[in-house]
Design a protein around this motif. Structure first.
Motif, PDB file in Angstrom:
ATOM      1  N   UNK B  74     -47.010  31.355   6.786  1.00  0.00           N
ATOM      2  CA  UNK B  74     -46.022  31.327   8.023  1.00  0.00           C
ATOM      3  C   UNK B  74     -46.712  31.623   9.328  1.00  0.00           C
ATOM      4  N   UNK B  77     -50.245  30.098   9.922  1.00  0.00           N
ATOM      5  CA  UNK B  77     -49.844  28.753  10.662  1.00  0.00           C
ATOM      6  C   UNK B  77     -49.407  28.900  11.984  1.00  0.00           C
ATOM      7  N   UNK B  78     -48.516  30.041  12.379  1.00  0.00           N
ATOM      8  CA  UNK B  78     -47.784  30.023  13.592  1.00  0.00           C
ATOM      9  C   UNK B  78     -48.418  30.966  14.631  1.00  0.00           C
ATOM     10  N   UNK B  79     -48.826  32.157  14.102  1.00  0.00           N
ATOM     11  CA  UNK B  79     -49.203  33.209  14.975  1.00  0.00           C
ATOM     12  C   UNK B  79     -50.711  33.520  15.163  1.00  0.00           C
ATOM     13  N   UNK B  82     -55.698  30.102  15.973  1.00  0.00           N
ATOM     14  CA  UNK B  82     -56.366  29.159  15.180  1.00  0.00           C
ATOM     15  C   UNK B  82     -56.313  29.178  13.555  1.00  0.00           C
ATOM     16  N   UNK B  84     -53.572  27.854  12.099  1.00  0.00           N
ATOM     17  CA  UNK B  84     -53.212  26.534  11.765  1.00  0.00           C
ATOM     18  C   UNK B  84     -54.464  25.488  11.448  1.00  0.00           C
ATOM     19  N   UNK B 253     -67.100  17.180   8.651  1.00  0.00           N
ATOM     20  CA  UNK B 253     -66.532  18.298   9.329  1.00  0.00           C
ATOM     21  C   UNK B 253     -65.504  17.698  10.482  1.00  0.00           C
ATOM     22  N   UNK B 257     -61.361  18.327  10.966  1.00  0.00           N
ATOM     23  CA  UNK B 257     -60.706  18.842  12.049  1.00  0.00           C
ATOM     24  C   UNK B 257     -59.699  18.116  12.695  1.00  0.00           C
ATOM     25  N   UNK B 258     -60.311  16.614  12.472  1.00  0.00           N
ATOM     26  CA  UNK B 258     -59.327  15.768  13.161  1.00  0.00           C
ATOM     27  C   UNK B 258     -57.905  15.848  12.005  1.00  0.00           C
ATOM     28  N   UNK B 261     -55.628  18.676  12.940  1.00  0.00           N
ATOM     29  CA  UNK B 261     -54.978  18.567  14.165  1.00  0.00           C
ATOM     30  C   UNK B 261     -54.043  17.398  14.256  1.00  0.00           C
ATOM     31  N   UNK B 262     -54.312  16.390  13.590  1.00  0.00           N
ATOM     32  CA  UNK B 262     -53.115  15.308  13.539  1.00  0.00           C
ATOM     33  C   UNK B 262     -52.294  15.174  12.519  1.00  0.00           C
ATOM     34  N   UNK B 264     -51.499  18.207  10.251  1.00  0.00           N
ATOM     35  CA  UNK B 264     -51.481  19.532   9.633  1.00  0.00           C
ATOM     36  C   UNK B 264     -50.594  19.520   8.281  1.00  0.00           C
ATOM     37  N   UNK B 267     -45.977  23.339   5.266  1.00  0.00           N
ATOM     38  CA  UNK B 267     -45.663  24.344   4.406  1.00  0.00           C
ATOM     39  C   UNK B 267     -44.425  24.258   3.542  1.00  0.00           C
TER      40      UNK B 267
END
Lengths: 425, 361
Positions: B74, B77-79, B82, B84, B253, B257-258, B261-262, B264, B267
């Motif tokens: 967590x 992912x959150x803190x 990058x 996430x 690659x 990355x896409x 971002x789109x 995720x 969790x």
């Protein structure tokens, strides 16, 4: 090999003998031997699952007689009672069930006050007057298939109680002489309590016996309604006690919520709009009416704030953002709303506001966390454009490089071939 | 002489790198209508490298205990800056790697690239596929969320059904009779130490064998080239084929990355061993076919436990598939046809059962 076969054969035979000797002996019951062949109410079979039968009791416990010897079933001295009339049943059941020492032998935790309670019930009082129409033990528990109340097949299991009561209480003709309405079951099945019990399977939800009692069934007096409801709705009852309504509501909780057809109250139940409970007595001109309208508006306002935060967090979550912490905070705001709704029973705006002000901070925090999550989502989607464009540029450059490389290789090959041809020539 | 050339000369004088790399310069790749399938192996290798790099980055913050695992993911992912991106790339890349490994395996099977002398290349590849599945199974538990917890419980229970050694194997995997913090620690050790060590060794062996025997040409193309030698075309592995592979890797690659971002990687909620299993719990898609098959097998088949029968069937199927090059030879002249029919059946069965498993409630 031969010896082994003989040994196996003897072990097998021995096992069969052992199993046969260990098999439980069938208990003889000559009553069932005959009654199993009869029809109607006289039919009794060994397969009928009765709680008494499971404890080793037989027909003679209620009917007397000799259950072991066919020739002496009804013999003098066997105590044979045969058919038991309705008038005899409560006392007959009570002869065992009110006997503390006897009941202890089978189930020490079983109550023994059923008969005493029955005598105090409306059913019992009428029965004592010789009314043969009122409910007795067997009407609710059955006769030869009596099961513990915890058994879902029992007519007195919480899921079945309302249906059992309605056998008589939905019969308008039967209820008419007692001047009791026959609509309670229909009303109850339309209530929030029935929804919890029947649809959600919540066995702790109230059914008829929860409010009226079982063996001592009586309708709660007008003054007792709040006491009955408060056994579950403790906080609502405490707040109601603080309210000005406490002294003027003749039917307590039922004044607003009714008795059997209790609906799930929403925020429109408060205030002066059509369908509200407050509007039955108050108008927009009196101060209490204004307070009721203010409570309604405040609850609605807070509800929409919580709802907005919830939708935003859901959107963020669907976009893959982790908003678990914000949802905990939102849960605190929802809790505050629930508590504020309970405080409505004080009929005081200030008391409702106390809860809502505390909750407002949580709702605002959840909303702001949702906005931050959506902002982060947008950032993440934009940030990938940078490596995306870089990758496209590299791929384009590689493509050009490969083309150039292979073109020069092709030229080298062709010039090599020409050189070879020249050399050969 | 510039500085780079001087450094190269210095290294060459000592290690003779030029000689080491000479075979690579000589290596060629056949060019024909099926050449695009050759990219799958390299793509799987690239995704394995992505896994190694992103995995090492995750290791900086991940804590492998039942009390901290979920919270640490967590936190990543959150803190973590990058975090996430790294976590989602690791999860998506794992799934793409499994997909590419399967696609590579089936392309090799259909092209019959396992033929003599490449039997060992096929076997090392199959071991690598099993290792990739092992990575997936062990890594799935590491975030310690509800889905992972119960899926691992079901998965290790299946392992426990293996006759004779099943229970011992299950206890060894779990570290106790149930899935606990001890299981998490074991799976972590497997995922980050044992499996990578074996996988790296196996990858090197696989590449060595590929290098030794060269790239296989499908039988139909080989026959065509024998009849028309002028049609034979080849491409230098380095740099021509390698640069093309590089383009594919760059695309993947960017795609990773896409995806991160789109879409995720979610969790979920922290695992609670005392809560009941949520309804409709399922393993990852690459175990769905086996899971669904075990669900459909009756409890008893010819006096035998259905689940045990299913597991034995999968074990036997896996062993037969591993020995595919030898089975084809054993089957005689019609072996190739039987193997092709078998491969179509296996692919249809796995894909069909996975879809059924995905749709099942």
């Amino acid at each position: 090999m031969g010896k082994l076969k003989v040994t196996i054969r003897w072990v097998f035979r021995g096992s069969v003998v052992l199993l046969v000797s260990l098999a439980p002996a069938q208990t003889k019951n000559v009553c069932v031997d005959c009654h199993a062949k009869l029809e109607g109410s006289l039919k009794v079979t060994a397969e009928q699952a009765d709680a008494h039968g499971h404890k080793g009791m037989s027909c003679d416990v209620c009917h007397g007689g000799n259950t072991q010897d066919e020739a002496r079933v009804k013999a003098p001295g066997s105590g044979f009672r045969g058919h038991i009339s309705r008038a005899q049943i409560p006392e007959l059941c009570g002869s065992c069930h009110a006997d503390v020492n006897y009941v202890k032998r089978f189930n020490p935790s079983l109550r023994t006050d059923q008969l005493a309670h029955y005598h105090t019930s409306v059913h019992g009082v009428q029965f004592a007057k010789g009314d043969a129409h009122v409910a007795i033990c067997t009407d609710c528990h059955g006769v030869h298939e009596i099961r513990p109340a915890s058994d879902p097949r029992s007519p007195v299991h919480p899921l079945n109680v309302a249906k059992t009561c309605q056998h008589c209480h939905s019969d308008a003709a039967l209820m008419k002489p007692y001047r009791i309405a026959a609509t309670q079951f229909a009303d109850y099945t339309d209530s929030v309590h029935h929804e919890a019990m029947a649809l959600r399977g919540d066995l702790s939800a109230p059914t008829c016996s929860t409010c009226h009692g079982s063996h001592g069934a009586v309708p709660p007096g007008a003054g007792s309604v709040a006491n009955v409801c408060s056994t579950c709705h403790v906080l609502q009852a405490q707040f109601f006690d603080e309210s000005p309504h406490k002294t003027v509501f003749a039917e307590g909780c039922a004044t607003c919520h009714t008795s059997h057809k209790i609906k799930h109250p929403d925020d429109n139940f408060v205030g002066l709009a059509a369908g509200s409970a407050c509007g039955d007595c108050h108008t927009a001109d009196d101060e209490s009416g204004k307070a009721a309208a203010a409570i309604h508006d405040r609850l609605q306002q807070f509800e929409s704030q919580v709802s907005r935060a919830r939708k935003l967090l859901e959107r963020a979550e669907q976009s893959g953002m982790d908003v678990a912490e914000a949802q905990v905070v939102l849960g605190q705001a929802s809790d505050a709303l629930t508590k504020a709704r309970v405080r409505v029973h004080t009929a005081r705006l200030a008391r409702v506001n106390t809860e809502l002000e505390a909750g407002s901070k949580s709702a605002a925090a959840a909303l702001s966390a949702g906005e931050a999550a959506m902002k982060e989502r947008t950032f993440r989607r934009r940030v990938v454009l940078v490596p995306g464009l870089a990758i496209l540029a590299v791929v384009f450059a590689l493509g050009l490089y490969i083309r150039e490389l292979e073109r020069s290789e092709e030229e080298d090959r062709k010039s090599g071939e020409q050189d070879d041809r020249k050399l050969a020539a | 002489m510039d500085a780079a050339a001087r450094v190269q000369t210095w290294i060459d004088e000592r290690l003779n790198v030029g000689e080491l790399l000479a075979p690579l310069r000589e290596k060629t790749v056949p060019v024909h209508r099926y050449s695009q399938w050759y990219f799958l192996g390299g793509l799987t290798l690239f995704l394995f490298a992505v896994q190694l790099c992103s995995g090492v980055l995750l290791l900086l913050y991940y804590r492998p205990t039942a009390n901290e695992a979920f919270e640490s993911v967590q936190n990543i992912t959150n803190h973590v800056q990058f975090g996430w991106l790294v976590r989602s790339v690791h999860s998506w890349s794992a799934n793409l790697m499994v997909f590419c490994a399967f696609a590579h395996m089936f392309s090799v099977a259909f092209a019959r690239a396992y033929r003599k002398p490449r039997e060992l290349t096929w076997m090392t590849g199959m071991f690598l596929l099993f290792l990739v599945l092992g990575f997936g199974f062990s890594g799935y538990l590491l975030p310690w969320n509800t889905r992972a917890y119960f899926a691992t419980k079901v998965g290790t229970e299946v392992a426990g059904q293996v006759p004779v050694v099943g229970h011992t194997m299950m206890v060894m995997l779990r570290g106790s009779e149930d899935v606990t913090g001890a299981t998490l620690t074991r799976f972590f050790a497997l995922h980050v130490a044992v499996l990578p060590a074996i996988a790296i060794g196996m990858v090197l062996l696989h590449l060595l064998l590929v290098q030794k025997f060269g790239t296989s040409v499908p039988v139909s193309v080989e026959n065509e080239w024998e009849q028309h030698p002028r049609r034979r075309k080849e491409m230098k592995f380095f740099p021509n084929f390698f640069l093309r592979e590089l383009i594919g890797w760059y695309f993947v690659l960017g795609f990773l990355i896409a995806l991160a971002a789109f879409f995720p990687w979610e969790l979920g909620t922290k695992a609670d061993p005392f809560s009941p299993a949520p309804p409709g719990i399922k393993p990852e898609w690459y175990f769905l076919a086996q899971f669904q098959t075990l669900k459909l097998i009756p409890a008893k088949v010819f006096h035998m436990d259905g689940e045990v029968l299913g597991i034995l069937g999968f074990g036997l199927g896996g062993a037969l598939w591993l020995g595919l090059p030898f089975i084809e030879v054993l089957l005689g002249p019609r072996g190739a046809r039987y193997v092709r029919v078998g491969a179509v059946f296996v692919l249809t069965y796995l894909a069909g059962m996975s879809v059924v498993g995905y749709m099942a409630k």
